[in-house]
Design a protein around this motif. Structure first.
Motif, PDB file in Angstrom:
ATOM      1  N   PHE A   1       3.933  -2.289 -14.455  1.00 16.43           N
ATOM      2  CA  PHE A   1       5.196  -1.773 -15.107  1.00 16.43           C
ATOM      3  C   PHE A   1       4.996  -0.398 -15.330  1.00 16.43           C
ATOM      4  CE2 PHE A   1       6.966  -0.092 -18.951  1.00 16.43           C
ATOM      5  CZ  PHE A   1       8.400  -0.792 -18.832  1.00 16.43           C
ATOM      6  N   ARG A   2       3.802   0.231 -15.604  1.00 12.16           N
ATOM      7  CA  ARG A   2       3.733   1.518 -15.659  1.00 12.16           C
ATOM      8  C   ARG A   2       3.656   2.397 -14.443  1.00 12.16           C
ATOM      9  NH1 ARG A   2      -0.812  -0.402 -19.054  1.00 12.16           N
ATOM     10  NH2 ARG A   2      -0.484  -0.223 -21.342  1.00 12.16           N
ATOM     11  N   LEU A   3       3.381   1.653 -13.446  1.00  7.00           N
ATOM     12  CA  LEU A   3       3.363   2.355 -11.956  1.00  7.00           C
ATOM     13  C   LEU A   3       4.911   2.342 -11.598  1.00  7.00           C
ATOM     14  CD1 LEU A   3       2.203   3.445  -9.260  1.00  7.00           C
ATOM     15  CD2 LEU A   3       1.678   1.186  -8.854  1.00  7.00           C
ATOM     16  N   VAL A   4       5.738   1.334 -11.814  1.00 10.76           N
ATOM     17  CA  VAL A   4       6.988   1.195 -11.385  1.00 10.76           C
ATOM     18  C   VAL A   4       7.732   2.225 -12.184  1.00 10.76           C
ATOM     19  CG1 VAL A   4       9.065  -0.220 -11.574  1.00 10.76           C
ATOM     20  CG2 VAL A   4       6.968  -1.146 -10.515  1.00 10.76           C
ATOM     21  N   THR A   5       7.286   2.384 -13.579  1.00  9.41           N
ATOM     22  CA  THR A   5       8.006   3.331 -14.234  1.00  9.41           C
ATOM     23  C   THR A   5       7.981   4.857 -13.954  1.00  9.41           C
ATOM     24  OG1 THR A   5       8.031   2.022 -16.113  1.00  9.41           O
ATOM     25  CG2 THR A   5       8.266   4.352 -16.768  1.00  9.41           C
TER      26      THR A   5
ATOM     27  N   GLU B   1       9.612   9.484 -11.094  1.00  6.95           N
ATOM     28  CA  GLU B   1       9.474  10.475 -10.128  1.00  6.95           C
ATOM     29  C   GLU B   1      10.524  10.751  -9.161  1.00  6.95           C
ATOM     30  OE1 GLU B   1       6.740  13.315  -7.912  1.00  6.95           O
ATOM     31  OE2 GLU B   1       7.481  12.911  -9.722  1.00  6.95           O
ATOM     32  N   ALA B   2      11.173   9.724  -8.677  1.00  5.81           N
ATOM     33  CA  ALA B   2      12.223   9.611  -7.507  1.00  5.81           C
ATOM     34  C   ALA B   2      13.261  10.569  -8.355  1.00  5.81           C
ATOM     35  CB  ALA B   2      12.451   8.255  -7.190  1.00  5.81           C
ATOM     36  N   HIS B   3      13.648  10.199  -9.726  1.00  5.28           N
ATOM     37  CA  HIS B   3      14.638  10.560 -10.588  1.00  5.28           C
ATOM     38  C   HIS B   3      14.383  12.017 -10.668  1.00  5.28           C
ATOM     39  CE1 HIS B   3      18.404  10.707 -12.674  1.00  5.28           C
ATOM     40  NE2 HIS B   3      17.602  11.267 -14.121  1.00  5.28           N
ATOM     41  N   ARG B   4      13.320  12.638 -10.898  1.00  4.69           N
ATOM     42  CA  ARG B   4      12.800  14.151 -10.929  1.00  4.69           C
ATOM     43  C   ARG B   4      12.923  14.761  -9.739  1.00  4.69           C
ATOM     44  NH1 ARG B   4       9.618  17.160  -9.216  1.00  4.69           N
ATOM     45  NH2 ARG B   4       8.456  15.664  -8.000  1.00  4.69           N
ATOM     46  N   PHE B   5      12.751  14.031  -8.771  1.00 11.74           N
ATOM     47  CA  PHE B   5      12.782  14.864  -7.378  1.00 11.74           C
ATOM     48  C   PHE B   5      14.199  15.031  -7.022  1.00 11.74           C
ATOM     49  CE2 PHE B   5      12.028  14.858  -2.630  1.00 11.74           C
ATOM     50  CZ  PHE B   5      11.477  16.281  -2.814  1.00 11.74           C
TER      51      PHE B   5
ATOM     52  N   THR C   1       0.690  -1.332  -0.216  1.00 10.35           N
ATOM     53  CA  THR C   1      -0.031   0.063  -0.019  1.00 10.35           C
ATOM     54  C   THR C   1       0.811   1.245  -0.104  1.00 10.35           C
ATOM     55  OG1 THR C   1      -1.738  -1.241   1.259  1.00 10.35           O
ATOM     56  CG2 THR C   1      -1.757   1.143   1.253  1.00 10.35           C
ATOM     57  N   ARG C   2       2.017   1.162   0.893  1.00 11.63           N
ATOM     58  CA  ARG C   2       2.933   2.369   0.839  1.00 11.63           C
ATOM     59  C   ARG C   2       4.226   1.840   0.393  1.00 11.63           C
ATOM     60  NH1 ARG C   2       3.344   7.240   4.160  1.00 11.63           N
ATOM     61  NH2 ARG C   2       5.547   7.838   4.244  1.00 11.63           N
ATOM     62  N   MET C   3       4.486   2.610  -0.514  1.00  9.67           N
ATOM     63  CA  MET C   3       5.932   2.486  -1.100  1.00  9.67           C
ATOM     64  C   MET C   3       6.788   3.420  -0.968  1.00  9.67           C
ATOM     65  SD  MET C   3       4.893  -0.022  -4.471  1.00  9.67           S
ATOM     66  CE  MET C   3       3.430   0.993  -5.327  1.00  9.67           C
ATOM     67  N   GLU C   4       8.195   3.660  -0.827  1.00  8.65           N
ATOM     68  CA  GLU C   4       8.958   4.366  -0.799  1.00  8.65           C
ATOM     69  C   GLU C   4      10.163   4.281  -1.887  1.00  8.65           C
ATOM     70  OE1 GLU C   4       8.664   5.855   3.978  1.00  8.65           O
ATOM     71  OE2 GLU C   4      10.859   5.218   3.281  1.00  8.65           O
ATOM     72  N   ALA C   5      10.496   5.371  -2.646  1.00 11.60           N
ATOM     73  CA  ALA C   5      11.693   5.038  -3.597  1.00 11.60           C
ATOM     74  C   ALA C   5      12.746   6.019  -3.192  1.00 11.60           C
ATOM     75  CB  ALA C   5      11.137   5.246  -4.899  1.00 11.60           C
ATOM     76  N   TYR C   6      13.887   5.668  -3.622  1.00  4.97           N
ATOM     77  CA  TYR C   6      15.042   6.560  -3.328  1.00  4.97           C
ATOM     78  C   TYR C   6      16.197   6.744  -4.473  1.00  4.97           C
ATOM     79  CZ  TYR C   6      13.828   5.797   1.654  1.00  4.97           C
ATOM     80  OH  TYR C   6      13.100   5.501   2.613  1.00  4.97           O
ATOM     81  N   ASP C   7      16.419   7.880  -4.584  1.00  9.84           N
ATOM     82  CA  ASP C   7      17.631   7.987  -5.689  1.00  9.84           C
ATOM     83  C   ASP C   7      18.553   8.820  -5.322  1.00  9.84           C
ATOM     84  OD1 ASP C   7      18.716   7.679  -8.507  1.00  9.84           O
ATOM     85  OD2 ASP C   7      17.331   9.256  -9.200  1.00  9.84           O
TER      86      ASP C   7
ATOM     87  N   LYS D   1      -0.664   6.375  -5.643  1.00  8.60           N
ATOM     88  CA  LYS D   1      -0.645   7.636  -5.926  1.00  8.60           C
ATOM     89  C   LYS D   1       0.280   8.281  -4.977  1.00  8.60           C
ATOM     90  CE  LYS D   1      -5.682   8.018  -6.685  1.00  8.60           C
ATOM     91  NZ  LYS D   1      -7.121   8.623  -6.331  1.00  8.60           N
ATOM     92  N   PRO D   2       0.971   9.319  -6.004  1.00 11.00           N
ATOM     93  CA  PRO D   2       2.252  10.100  -5.000  1.00 11.00           C
ATOM     94  C   PRO D   2       1.580  10.763  -3.766  1.00 11.00           C
ATOM     95  CG  PRO D   2       1.751  11.191  -7.118  1.00 11.00           C
ATOM     96  CD  PRO D   2       0.879  10.126  -7.060  1.00 11.00           C
ATOM     97  N   ARG D   3       2.229  10.831  -2.781  1.00 12.27           N
ATOM     98  CA  ARG D   3       1.876  11.467  -1.449  1.00 12.27           C
ATOM     99  C   ARG D   3       3.104  12.473  -1.199  1.00 12.27           C
ATOM    100  NH1 ARG D   3      -1.640  10.461   3.035  1.00 12.27           N
ATOM    101  NH2 ARG D   3      -0.942  11.191   4.793  1.00 12.27           N
ATOM    102  N   ARG D   4       2.934  13.554  -1.795  1.00 11.59           N
ATOM    103  CA  ARG D   4       3.734  14.659  -1.855  1.00 11.59           C
ATOM    104  C   ARG D   4       4.327  15.238  -0.359  1.00 11.59           C
ATOM    105  NH1 ARG D   4       1.778  14.879  -7.015  1.00 11.59           N
ATOM    106  NH2 ARG D   4       3.186  14.283  -8.753  1.00 11.59           N
ATOM    107  N   SER D   5       3.317  15.275   0.332  1.00 11.25           N
ATOM    108  CA  SER D   5       3.557  15.690   1.807  1.00 11.25           C
ATOM    109  C   SER D   5       4.585  14.999   2.578  1.00 11.25           C
ATOM    110  CB  SER D   5       2.296  15.986   2.531  1.00 11.25           C
ATOM    111  OG  SER D   5       1.727  14.644   2.703  1.00 11.25           O
ATOM    112  N   ASP D   6       4.869  13.675   2.011  1.00 14.91           N
ATOM    113  CA  ASP D   6       5.691  12.798   2.846  1.00 14.91           C
ATOM    114  C   ASP D   6       7.221  12.782   2.245  1.00 14.91           C
ATOM    115  OD1 ASP D   6       3.803  12.475   4.623  1.00 14.91           O
ATOM    116  OD2 ASP D   6       3.446  10.185   4.268  1.00 14.91           O
ATOM    117  N   TYR D   7       7.224  13.505   0.887  1.00 15.36           N
ATOM    118  CA  TYR D   7       8.405  13.587   0.261  1.00 15.36           C
ATOM    119  C   TYR D   7       9.344  14.236   1.153  1.00 15.36           C
ATOM    120  CZ  TYR D   7       6.454  12.540  -4.379  1.00 15.36           C
ATOM    121  OH  TYR D   7       6.026  11.837  -5.613  1.00 15.36           O
ATOM    122  N   ARG D   8      10.866  13.631   1.027  1.00 19.34           N
ATOM    123  CA  ARG D   8      11.907  14.144   1.662  1.00 19.34           C
ATOM    124  C   ARG D   8      13.077  14.264   0.812  1.00 19.34           C
ATOM    125  NH1 ARG D   8       8.202  15.447   4.255  1.00 19.34           N
ATOM    126  NH2 ARG D   8       7.734  14.953   6.435  1.00 19.34           N
TER     127      ARG D   8
END
Length: 634
Positions: free
Chosen positions: A539-543, A548-552, A398-404, A424-431
């Protein structure tokens, strides 16, 4: 962003009802919130060609990728909801008020033995009763004045009953507009009866008062006392303005969720309104596949169990359209999860019932007009999450975190953490993380630092919350993911597993592997690269997550570099301060020329000596040479 949303088609579905519309950009961020008497007419205007649009509106419309709306029962409700949403989300293209005064309320100070009726600009969690907010401060003042005249309530700030008899009665007593409780001329019981009549009036029972004023207006008009007749007419108008009730703001200041649903055969939509601090600040809706024989109570009960099992915040009260099965058991479970008492209630009258009805109406509109689009969206998000769970054979993601990691040959290395919930992205939790301990372009070491800091902070936050007896509350770091996604293969995954093992944390970790063309090709999990169907939603979600991790990370890195536009790479050389940097640049004109200069040429430059020249020469011809070359290209 959302190929399933066709603006032209969605414009055709807009209802001709009052409400609030919310514009989203390609990153799904809210960029504008507006109100409308007719959603159909107002929203369409943005997408029609016109020369009268301002530059700001034209720029905003270019960025719109989708819109949503909330139907209300009146323009007043739309106006107040618009105000709440703007304050909550602070959209880029909305004009923001600096004083944040908001709209006026009528306040009845029930916490006092002899209550007063007054105007208030904000609601507080006290024993007072609040009505409003209202859009006309003038109408509120007129109504309060009328209430004082009708029910002869006090307006002074004396402390009663302590100060009874200490001072003479005020002017309002002498002109017959106050019963002088300050002199003991009215009992507490009689005064309370007047307050009850006042509350009845403010709750909407205006007919007796309006009838009386209309009689007086007619009488004054017949006696040619036109000034009095106008005064009565204006009072009637003020009452009508104040009587236009709205249900978007609640006087108790509590946190609530309002849940209602619409069902049609095997399809259902649950609408959730979020009320925080007494104000409605947003909503969300969820599409469900149900059996045709399922009742509303069964569907809503099942949704509540699934929804609140995966959300970190549980409000104090859930206002439901129907009573669910296992009501008491679910209430106990939610209370344990929150750490404080939670109430499940089915309102039967008043503004709470009207609010539930509004949620149900919006759910019906969504189900009727957006069914196919929501199905596609659910497939893109929750459906894709289920595909990932099945592919990895894990219980939940349900909750996934990605790092770059982002850097230029080690210069200004930064790390990013992005969070996706239910697809869906939860931008309030981005760090964001600025790398502190790693020198040079070492992505593995940088990632180890980022993950160590993130989960160490999370463990500390958990201990602090537990120490305060708030173990069920979750902060931004103390909530751990169900799945960690690394931007890379075996190496990055092993780094993450090493950090988690060291901290005693068990979380599944997989890598998002790219091919030679920098496109996602599969998922690395438990020492195996799993193939993934490139046409699947997973596949589309993983992409999307990987991009998004790379962009951020890139965005953060660029922001740091932009802050250092006046910063030269020369500032990183020990012994080279502003004066020598300027002297070198004046002499050699560019970093390339400084890099290519001989030791003697550097030493002969103004403000330089042999020692500082040696430091510059060693810097450009040592291990940092690659970083300097890339910076020169930039």
């Amino acid at each position: 962003m959302d190929n399933a949303f066709n603006i032209e088609e969605e414009l055709k579905k807009l209802p001709g009802r009052p409400g609030v519309y919310i514009m989203h950009d390609e990153r799904d961020e809210i960029i504008y919130v507006g109100k409308a008497i007719s959603l159909k007419n107002r929203v369409r205007q943005y997408f029609q060609s016109s020369r009268n649009k301002s530059v700001k509106i034209l720029q905003m419309v270019e960025r719109i990728r989708r819109f949503e709306y909330i139907v209300t029962d009146s323009e007043l409700e739309a106006l107040v909801l618009e105000c709440n949403l703007i304050k909550e989300h602070r959209p880029k293209y909305n004009t923001m008020l600096k004083d944040d005064k908001g709209y006026p309320f009528i306040k009845v100070t029930l916490g006092e033995e002899f209550p007063r009726v007054m105007i208030a600009r904000t609601m507080k969690k006290d024993k007072s009763r609040y009505f409003g907010p209202y859009t006309s401060a003038g109408a509120v003042k007129d109504t309060i004045e009328l209430i004082r005249k009708l029910y002869r309530l006090r307006s002074c700030s004396r402390n009663l009953p302590r100060d009874i008899g200490k001072d003479r009665p005020c002017l309002y007593y002498h002109i017959g507009q106050c019963n002088a409780p300050c002199q003991g001329k009215i009992s507490k019981e009689e005064y309370r009866k007047a307050i009850e009549d006042t509350l009845d009036f403010l709750n909407g029972n205006h007919d007796p008062v309006i009838g009386m004023l209309e009689e007086k207006m007619q009488e004054a008009s017949e006696n040619m006392e036109f000034e009095k007749a106008i005064e009565y007419r204006d009072l009637i108008r003020s009452i009508h303005q104040v009587s236009e009730r709205q249900k978007i703001t609640h006087g108790d200041g509590e946190d609530k969720d309002v849940l209602a649903l619409a069902v049609d055969g095997g399809d259902a939509v649950v609408q959730v309104f979020f009320i925080r601090g007494g104000k409605m600040i947003g909503r969300d809706h969820y599409y469900l596949r149900v059996a045709p024989q399922d009742t509303k109570a069964e569907i809503l009960g099942s949704f509540i169990k699934q929804y609140y099992a995966g959300t970190p915040f549980v409000p104090r009260e859930l206002m439901l359209e129907v009573e669910i099965e296992d009501h008491e058991l679910v209430e106990t479970w939610l209370t344990e999860k929150r750490g404080q008492r939670v109430y499940l209630r089915v309102p039967k009258k008043g503004t709470k019932e009207k609010l539930v009805e509004m949620a149900a109406e919006n759910a019906s509109i969504v189900l009727r007009q957006d069914r196919e689009r929501i199905k596609r969206e659910e497939g893109r998000t929750v459906g894709a999450v289920h595909e990932i769970e099945h592919l990895l054979n894990i219980e939940r993601a349900t909750r996934m975190e990605a790092y770059d990691i982002s850097n230029i040959s080690g210069f200004e290395s930064v790390g990013s953490m992005i969070v996706y919930e239910k697809g869906k992205p939860r931008r309030s939790d981005y760090r964001k993380f600025k790398i502190r301990t790693v020198q040079g372009p070492d992505d593995y070491a940088s990632m180890e630092e980022v993950l160590t800091r993130r989960f160490t902070h999370g463990l500390e936050e958990r201990r602090e919350l537990a120490g305060k007896g708030l173990g069920n509350e979750m902060g931004s770091f103390s909530r751990f993911p169900d799945l960690i996604l690394m931007d890379g293969g075996r190496g990055q995954v092993n780094i993450a597993l090493k950090v988690l093992e060291k901290l005693g944390i068990s979380i599944p970790v997989c890598g998002m592997v790219k091919d030679d063309y920098h496109r996602t090709r599969g998922i690395y999990f438990e020492n195996v690269e799993l193939p993934i169907d490139t046409h699947s939603e997973a596949f589309r979600l993983v992409t999307r997550i990987q991009d998004e991790a790379h962009r951020f990370a890139i965005e953060y890195h660029r922001s740091l570099r932009s802050k250092q536009q006046v910063h030269s790479i020369l500032d990183d050389i020990e012994g080279i301060g502003p004066a020598r940097r300027k002297a070198l640049m004046r002499t050699f004109k560019s970093l390339e020329a400084v890099r290519d200069a001989t030791l003697e040429q550097l030493a002969n430059a103004p403000s330089m000596n042999m020692r500082s020249a040696q430091q510059v020469y060693d810097f450009f011809h040592g291990q940092n040479a690659g970083a300097v070359e890339v910076e020169v290209e930039q």
